[in-house]
Write a protein that holds these residues in place. Structure first.
Motif, mmCIF file in Angstrom:
data_model
loop_
_atom_site.group_PDB
_atom_site.id
_atom_site.type_symbol
_atom_site.label_atom_id
_atom_site.label_comp_id
_atom_site.label_asym_id
_atom_site.label_seq_id
_atom_site.Cartn_x
_atom_site.Cartn_y
_atom_site.Cartn_z
ATOM 1 N N PHE A 273 9.005 3.320 -12.163
ATOM 2 C CA PHE A 273 8.071 4.171 -12.329
ATOM 3 C C PHE A 273 7.548 4.586 -11.089
ATOM 4 O O PHE A 273 7.048 5.911 -11.080
ATOM 5 N N ALA A 274 8.050 4.200 -9.894
ATOM 6 C CA ALA A 274 7.581 5.102 -8.825
ATOM 7 C C ALA A 274 8.427 6.150 -8.549
ATOM 8 O O ALA A 274 7.872 7.196 -8.309
ATOM 9 N N ALA A 275 9.774 6.193 -9.066
ATOM 10 C CA ALA A 275 10.641 7.257 -8.884
ATOM 11 C C ALA A 275 10.303 8.064 -9.764
ATOM 12 O O ALA A 275 10.014 9.363 -9.574
ATOM 13 N N VAL A 276 9.776 7.797 -11.100
ATOM 14 C CA VAL A 276 9.439 8.782 -12.276
ATOM 15 C C VAL A 276 8.188 9.543 -11.809
ATOM 16 O O VAL A 276 8.121 10.650 -11.844
ATOM 17 N N GLY B 271 0.875 -1.275 0.023
ATOM 18 C CA GLY B 271 -0.052 -0.159 -0.147
ATOM 19 C C GLY B 271 0.842 1.071 0.089
ATOM 20 O O GLY B 271 1.973 1.274 -0.008
ATOM 21 N N PRO B 272 0.146 2.528 0.026
ATOM 22 C CA PRO B 272 0.885 3.715 -0.153
ATOM 23 C C PRO B 272 1.836 3.960 1.190
ATOM 24 O O PRO B 272 2.648 4.303 1.125
ATOM 25 N N GLY B 273 1.460 3.403 2.286
ATOM 26 C CA GLY B 273 2.360 3.453 3.274
ATOM 27 C C GLY B 273 3.685 2.834 3.383
ATOM 28 O O GLY B 273 4.647 3.450 3.335
ATOM 29 N N GLU B 274 3.689 1.673 2.672
ATOM 30 C CA GLU B 274 4.860 1.035 2.440
ATOM 31 C C GLU B 274 5.648 1.501 1.250
ATOM 32 O O GLU B 274 6.918 1.902 1.392
ATOM 33 N N LEU B 275 5.079 2.146 0.290
ATOM 34 C CA LEU B 275 5.677 3.131 -0.840
ATOM 35 C C LEU B 275 6.320 4.193 -0.322
ATOM 36 O O LEU B 275 7.550 4.607 -0.427
ATOM 37 N N ASP C 174 3.738 11.310 2.127
ATOM 38 C CA ASP C 174 2.418 10.474 2.396
ATOM 39 C C ASP C 174 1.176 11.058 1.425
ATOM 40 O O ASP C 174 0.427 10.483 1.038
ATOM 41 N N GLY C 175 1.153 12.635 1.147
ATOM 42 C CA GLY C 175 0.259 13.054 0.406
ATOM 43 C C GLY C 175 0.335 12.577 -0.910
ATOM 44 O O GLY C 175 -0.687 12.644 -1.682
ATOM 45 N N THR C 176 1.604 12.167 -1.464
ATOM 46 C CA THR C 176 1.827 11.735 -2.954
ATOM 47 C C THR C 176 1.881 10.246 -3.124
ATOM 48 O O THR C 176 1.692 9.921 -4.185
ATOM 49 N N ALA C 177 2.010 9.587 -1.909
ATOM 50 C CA ALA C 177 2.218 8.037 -1.969
ATOM 51 C C ALA C 177 1.247 7.270 -2.582
ATOM 52 O O ALA C 177 1.289 6.434 -3.391
ATOM 53 N N ALA C 178 -0.123 7.718 -2.121
ATOM 54 C CA ALA C 178 -1.478 7.044 -2.811
ATOM 55 C C ALA C 178 -1.428 7.241 -4.161
ATOM 56 O O ALA C 178 -1.652 6.246 -4.892
ATOM 57 N N ALA D 110 5.685 15.715 -7.534
ATOM 58 C CA ALA D 110 6.096 16.565 -6.570
ATOM 59 C C ALA D 110 5.944 18.174 -6.863
ATOM 60 O O ALA D 110 5.550 18.785 -5.917
ATOM 61 N N ASP D 111 6.136 18.475 -7.791
ATOM 62 C CA ASP D 111 6.064 19.790 -8.268
ATOM 63 C C ASP D 111 5.220 20.317 -9.241
ATOM 64 O O ASP D 111 4.986 21.274 -9.821
ATOM 65 N N TYR D 112 4.194 19.315 -9.567
ATOM 66 C CA TYR D 112 3.457 19.625 -10.875
ATOM 67 C C TYR D 112 2.611 20.873 -10.728
ATOM 68 O O TYR D 112 2.307 21.607 -11.383
ATOM 69 N N ASP D 113 1.919 20.617 -9.614
ATOM 70 C CA ASP D 113 0.829 21.979 -9.260
ATOM 71 C C ASP D 113 1.418 23.168 -9.042
ATOM 72 O O ASP D 113 0.831 24.168 -9.742
ATOM 73 N N ALA D 114 2.475 23.219 -8.246
ATOM 74 C CA ALA D 114 2.943 24.437 -8.642
ATOM 75 C C ALA D 114 3.549 24.979 -9.843
ATOM 76 O O ALA D 114 3.648 26.216 -10.104
#
Length: 388
Positions: free
Chosen positions: A335-338, A69-73, A81-85, A344-348
């Motif tokens: 894929f996880a790193a990409v 799950g997102p926690g492990e990722l 945490d806000g991006t992991a899911a 990370a900065d898409y919205d900004a």
């Protein structure tokens, strides 16, 4: 009112400008199309019509077993945490739908130098497998062989394998499927590039397709002849330049434990590649990590993922958005790193571009230059292409 002095005559446009401008547009067209985020290398003797599905299944199995799950990722990859899911959901979707974006059937270092009859048989086997993948709608969007280097002193073997793949697939598939490219390794002499381009020109007769290739930068001897004019001189057949970390670091005499993508010597080589091909339309790719999990235990799998993701992030920060993957486990960390990098900065980035377009301040004391806005817009386009 004082008289306005006569202005000197305006000089005419230099007579050579039009030709120089046409040359500029031809030499620096910029990148077009969607660049894959990775290239998967599979030795030719191990490549079958089931390879893509097998890599998908193994990668998904590792996620279900060790990244539930997102926690492990978030813990393994250091993703907030806000991006992991979002990363976790995209990772599962990507592995299920398109686990491999670019596939290279390796007839070089990862394959060896068997007798001609053995390699010929593997060429036939590979052509059958590609045609079967194409018929099933499972052929990656880019695909092709890596042939042997002319630097080995046996160009005939390299050309014979290439011709066998091209004609073998075309005969079985009713034409060459889209996305074909061939990797040309160990380019120690500039003349080899011209010779290989001539081979491609001869092979494409009757195919109805233009054949292009990617060169590998694997030796310090290659760096001096990398330049913008090279792509133009090869009649537009040079599609990409891929960095080869292990041959390059070995050629420099680095010790084995320093054969790594994030070594300063590798950074230097990649920056030379960037300088040479900036704006030319030649794509750039980084190399690989020659490691797989030491065992199936969670600790070993996580250690591999962390190291691979660290190298992927290093490449991304240096402007290399593609790299090689050598094992199904690498698909997960790739894929996880990409995805984490682009999210990370898409919205900004989007807000700053919108603020510029609307001629208002973006906030936070930021004062953007036109060049920065172009960079932000390019980052958004790249993210939109990479994110599923």
């Amino acid at each position: 009112m004082p008289a306005v002095p006569d202005l000197p005559p305006v000089p005419p446009v230099p007579p050579g400008f039009a030709a120089a401008y046409r040359a500029q547009r031809a030499r620096f067209p910029g990148l077009s199309g969607r660049q894959p985020v990775h290239t998967v290398y599979v030795p030719a003797d191990r490549f079958t019509a089931g390879t893509v599905a097998a890599w998908r299944d193994e990668a998904l199995g590792l996620v279900h077993a060790h990244l539930a799950g997102p926690g492990e990722l978030a813990d393994v990859f250091g993703v907030p945490d806000g991006t992991a899911a979002a990363v976790h959901a995209r990772l599962l979707a990507k592995l299920g739908r398109e686990p491999i974006e670019d596939l290279r059937i390796d007839f070089e270092d990862g394959y060896g130098a068997p007798p001609d009859a053995v390699e010929d048989a593997h060429v036939e086997q590979a052509a059958e497998a590609v045609a079967a993948l194409h018929a099933a709608g499972a052929l990656p969007r880019r695909w092709g062989p890596r042939v042997k280097s002319f630097a080995d002193g046996d160009p005939e073997r390299s050309i014979r394998t290439l011709a066998g793949i091209v004609h073998g697939v075309a005969e079985r598939a009713g034409g060459l499927p889209p996305g074909f490219t061939v990797t040309f390794p160990k380019v120690l002499m500039e003349d080899y590039l011209r010779q290989f381009a001539d081979v491609l020109a001869q092979l494409e007769d009757g195919l109805g397709a233009r054949l292009r290739f990617e060169m590998q930068v694997e030796a310090p001897q290659t760096l001096p002849f990398l330049r913008a004019e090279l792509a133009e001189a090869l009649d537009g057949r040079l599609a990409a330049a891929h960095f080869g970390v292990f041959d390059y670091t070995a050629a420099l005499g680095l010790p084995p434990h320093e054969q790594r993508l994030d070594h300063p010597a590798c950074d230097h080589a990649r920056h030379v590649m960037q300088t040479a091909f900036a704006g030319t339309g030649v794509e750039l790719s980084d190399g690989s990590l020659a490691a797989s999990p030491a065992s199936g235990r969670a600790g070993d799998v996580h250690a591999l993922w962390r190291r691979h993701a660290e190298l992927v992030r290093h490449s991304l920060r240096h402007g290399f958005y593609q790299g090689w993957d050598m094992h199904p486990s690498h698909l997960v960390s790739r894929f996880a790193a990409v995805y984490a990098f682009h999210l990370a900065d898409y919205d900004a980035h989007r807000e700053r571009v919108r603020a510029w377009e609307e001629r208002r301040e973006a906030g936070g004391g930021v004062m953007d230059e036109p060049a920065t806005i172009r960079t932000l817009a390019a980052a958004l386009r790249r993210a939109d292409a990479a994110l599923p």
